[in-house]
Design a protein around this motif. Structure first.
Motif, mmCIF file in Angstrom:
data_model
loop_
_atom_site.group_PDB
_atom_site.id
_atom_site.type_symbol
_atom_site.label_atom_id
_atom_site.label_comp_id
_atom_site.label_asym_id
_atom_site.label_seq_id
_atom_site.Cartn_x
_atom_site.Cartn_y
_atom_site.Cartn_z
ATOM 1 N N GLY A 1 61.030 -43.699 -24.752
ATOM 2 C CA GLY A 1 59.928 -42.827 -24.356
ATOM 3 C C GLY A 1 60.216 -41.977 -23.129
ATOM 4 O O GLY A 1 59.846 -40.802 -23.076
ATOM 5 N N SER A 2 60.900 -42.552 -22.123
ATOM 6 C CA SER A 2 61.118 -41.781 -20.890
ATOM 7 C C SER A 2 62.039 -40.593 -21.149
ATOM 8 O O SER A 2 61.831 -39.500 -20.608
ATOM 9 C CB SER A 2 61.694 -42.670 -19.786
ATOM 10 O OG SER A 2 62.981 -43.112 -20.124
ATOM 11 N N ASN B 1 51.534 -38.871 -19.347
ATOM 12 C CA ASN B 1 52.439 -38.297 -20.348
ATOM 13 C C ASN B 1 51.650 -37.329 -21.225
ATOM 14 O O ASN B 1 50.423 -37.342 -21.238
ATOM 15 C CB ASN B 1 53.039 -39.407 -21.218
ATOM 16 C CG ASN B 1 54.193 -40.075 -20.509
ATOM 17 O OD1 ASN B 1 54.776 -39.500 -19.591
ATOM 18 N ND2 ASN B 1 54.515 -41.285 -20.918
ATOM 19 N N GLU C 1 52.759 -51.826 -22.152
ATOM 20 C CA GLU C 1 53.147 -50.418 -22.302
ATOM 21 C C GLU C 1 52.577 -49.695 -21.093
ATOM 22 O O GLU C 1 51.364 -49.731 -20.874
ATOM 23 C CB GLU C 1 52.514 -49.774 -23.557
ATOM 24 C CG GLU C 1 53.098 -50.136 -24.883
ATOM 25 C CD GLU C 1 54.537 -49.695 -25.098
ATOM 26 O OE1 GLU C 1 55.002 -48.766 -24.433
ATOM 27 O OE2 GLU C 1 55.188 -50.320 -25.944
ATOM 28 N N SER C 2 53.409 -49.040 -20.335
ATOM 29 C CA SER C 2 52.865 -48.278 -19.208
ATOM 30 C C SER C 2 51.988 -47.149 -19.735
ATOM 31 O O SER C 2 51.024 -46.741 -19.109
ATOM 32 C CB SER C 2 53.997 -47.676 -18.390
ATOM 33 O OG SER C 2 54.675 -46.708 -19.159
ATOM 34 N N HIS D 1 58.443 -44.871 -15.178
ATOM 35 C CA HIS D 1 58.055 -44.840 -16.597
ATOM 36 C C HIS D 1 57.513 -46.145 -17.145
ATOM 37 O O HIS D 1 56.794 -46.133 -18.130
ATOM 38 C CB HIS D 1 59.230 -44.370 -17.443
ATOM 39 C CG HIS D 1 59.334 -42.878 -17.487
ATOM 40 N ND1 HIS D 1 58.640 -42.110 -18.379
ATOM 41 C CD2 HIS D 1 60.015 -42.013 -16.704
ATOM 42 C CE1 HIS D 1 58.891 -40.831 -18.179
ATOM 43 N NE2 HIS D 1 59.725 -40.739 -17.158
ATOM 44 N N LYS E 1 57.983 -55.278 -27.488
ATOM 45 C CA LYS E 1 57.195 -54.584 -28.525
ATOM 46 C C LYS E 1 56.546 -55.536 -29.524
ATOM 47 O O LYS E 1 55.709 -55.116 -30.317
ATOM 48 C CB LYS E 1 58.082 -53.586 -29.295
ATOM 49 C CG LYS E 1 58.806 -52.580 -28.416
ATOM 50 C CD LYS E 1 57.862 -51.598 -27.767
ATOM 51 C CE LYS E 1 58.604 -50.663 -26.820
ATOM 52 N NZ LYS E 1 57.729 -49.711 -26.152
HETATM 53 O O1 GMT Z 1 60.558 -49.731 -23.307
HETATM 54 C C1 GMT Z 1 60.304 -48.625 -23.761
HETATM 55 O O2 GMT Z 1 59.361 -48.392 -24.514
HETATM 56 C C2 GMT Z 1 61.161 -47.491 -23.359
HETATM 57 C C3 GMT Z 1 60.647 -46.939 -22.086
HETATM 58 C C4 GMT Z 1 61.514 -45.827 -21.657
HETATM 59 O O3 GMT Z 1 61.630 -45.696 -20.455
HETATM 60 O O4 GMT Z 1 62.078 -45.085 -22.426
HETATM 61 O O5 GMT Z 1 59.281 -46.544 -22.289
HETATM 62 C C5 GMT Z 1 58.428 -46.518 -21.167
HETATM 63 O O6 GMT Z 1 58.211 -45.149 -20.865
HETATM 64 C C6 GMT Z 1 57.485 -44.411 -21.862
HETATM 65 C C7 GMT Z 1 57.398 -42.955 -21.425
HETATM 66 O O7 GMT Z 1 56.783 -42.806 -20.197
HETATM 67 C C8 GMT Z 1 56.097 -45.031 -22.047
HETATM 68 O O8 GMT Z 1 55.383 -44.312 -23.042
HETATM 69 C C9 GMT Z 1 56.267 -46.497 -22.503
HETATM 70 O O9 GMT Z 1 54.992 -47.086 -22.586
HETATM 71 C C10 GMT Z 1 57.123 -47.248 -21.483
HETATM 72 N N1 GMT Z 1 57.427 -48.581 -22.014
HETATM 73 C C11 GMT Z 1 56.944 -49.695 -21.441
HETATM 74 O O10 GMT Z 1 56.216 -49.687 -20.460
HETATM 75 C C12 GMT Z 1 57.332 -50.953 -22.116
#
Ligand code: GMT
Length: 375
Positions: free
Chosen positions: A13-14, A174, A282-283, A121, A211
């Motif tokens: 996602g980031s 986001n 999930e952030s 993120h 997840k």
């Molecule tokens: O763990 C992931 O889902 C990947 C991670 C990333 O850094 O790519 O996702 C985080 O950042 C995303 C974009 O800001 C958020 O939408 C996701 O919720 C966040 N994941 C977690 O907090 C587990």
């Protein structure tokens, strides 16, 4: 402005958000320099305003762990100096913020003043960053950032709770590109996946333990007993094998497809009736927002920043972590009643509009200007 964006280039996602942000900024006339170790997954366009600088990490027999941070800091110094960047925007604190700080200090010695913004993120704070091996450097480099942003209110609170951060964290949610993620009639494509008019349920993630993808498979088995449905599992990662085994054990394989990583997510969402996200945390949950923008209601856990995007009883439902029973009950309620389902689809699409790229992007532009003017 000339902006350097440091990111992870994979499907996470980031990286997706940072790439979309850079593409949006380039479209508005800014010069954008992506800096990372591999071409970002969504950077599949050619634009005169977009540059990509690959960080190469030379191997040497002595290096059991090749020093990526050092290679990144050197690349940042070069790009800032020769491309005359105004600002660096690093996505995901580890190790990008500390490399940016090192580059900033090195450039200071040459009388070049480059500010950097760190966007937090999620797992950089809630999982990896908290680990005592990283904690002190993460805290230090966040505090050294010229500005800090978090992708949700919840992540801002988590950061203050677990790190000794004494600077203001600005929440910039986001966003979603509504030109790309919008309702589209793909009836023929839908028929190929669900020939008898079955409902289509989708899950998208990196299949990591956070997840809880086995919950999706369990919930689907229960839903399937009551509503004819198909399950699309999009993504890949360490728990895929477990989920495939579970699907064989529960006898739901013939209605489930593991699609691996996919690029045309808007098409997949456009044939979906429901999106399930049962994460421990999930952030934000960017994939859920993209699904909503295409008119797909969400069943998610009531955790992290998810309640900031998924409105319980309106755009979908929020359930407790691991509560497969409620997850499947709510799914059956929605999928079994087309009138209610259509209302939720409408609500999801409407609510997603509040997170439009066009509205969020100016928030970053004005932050960049503030930081550049105060450097
Ligand atoms: O763990 C992931 O889902 C990947 C991670 C990333 O850094 O790519 O996702 C985080 O950042 C995303 C974009 O800001 C958020 O939408 C996701 O919720 C966040 N994941 C977690 O907090 C587990």
């Amino acid at each position: 402005m000339k902006i350097g964006i440091v990111l992870y280039p994979t499907f996470g996602g980031s990286g997706v958000m940072a790439t979309e942000l850079g593409l949006g900024l380039a479209e508005k006339g800014h010069e954008v320099h992506f800096i990372t170790y591999q071409e970002p997954a969504r950077l599949n366009v050619f634009s005169p305003n977009i540059y990509y600088h690959e960080v190469s990490v030379p191997q040497y027999p002595l290096f059991e762990y090749p020093p990526y941070e050092t290679a990144l800091a050197s690349t940042l110094v070069n790009v800032v100096k020769h491309k005359k960047l105004d600002i660096l925007h690093v996505h995901y604190a580890i190790p990008h913020a500390s490399s940016a700080y090192l580059a900033q200090q090195m450039l200071k010695a040459e009388n070049i003043h480059i500010p950097f913004i760190t966007t937090l993120h999620g797992t950089d704070i809630t999982l990896v960053g908290k680990d005592s091996s990283y904690r002190s450097v993460v805290t230090f480099s966040i505090n050294q950032s010229n500005a800090i942003t978090a992708v949700s209110e919840n992540l801002k609170l988590e950061t203050y709770k677990f790190f000794d951060v004494h600077k203001e964290i600005e929440v910039i949610h986001n966003f979603v590109d509504l030109e790309r993620f919008k309702k589209n009639d793909l009836t023929d494509f839908k028929k190929q996946i669900a020939p008898k008019g079955e409902k289509i349920i989708t899950h998208v993630s990196n299949f990591r333990p956070v997840k809880r993808i086995q919950d999706v498979v369990h919930a689907f088995a229960k839903i399937q007993e009551r509503v004819p449905a198909k399950l699309l599992m999009v993504g890949d990662g360490p728990d895929r094998q477990l989920a495939e085994e579970l699907c064989r054990k529960l006898g739901t394989c013939k209605h489930t497809r593991f699609l691996g990583k996919q690029e045309k997510m808007e098409d997949i969402f456009n044939i979906s009736d429901l999106f399930i996200l049962p994460s421990t945390y999930e952030s934000f949950g960017l994939a859920a927002l993209e699904a909503m923008a295409c008119g797909v209601p969400v069943i998610s856990t009531n955790t992290g920043g998810l309640p900031e995007i998924n409105l319980n009883g309106s755009t979908g439902f929020l359930t407790e972590i691991g509560d497969i029973e409620t997850m499947s009950e709510k799914s059956i309620y929605l999928l079994g009643n087309d009138k209610v389902l259509n209302e939720f689809k409408e609500n999801a699409m409407e609510h997603a509009k509040k997170f439009s790229l066009k509205d969020i992007l100016p928030k970053y532009e004005s932050l960049y200007l503030n930081v550049i003017n105060n450097k």
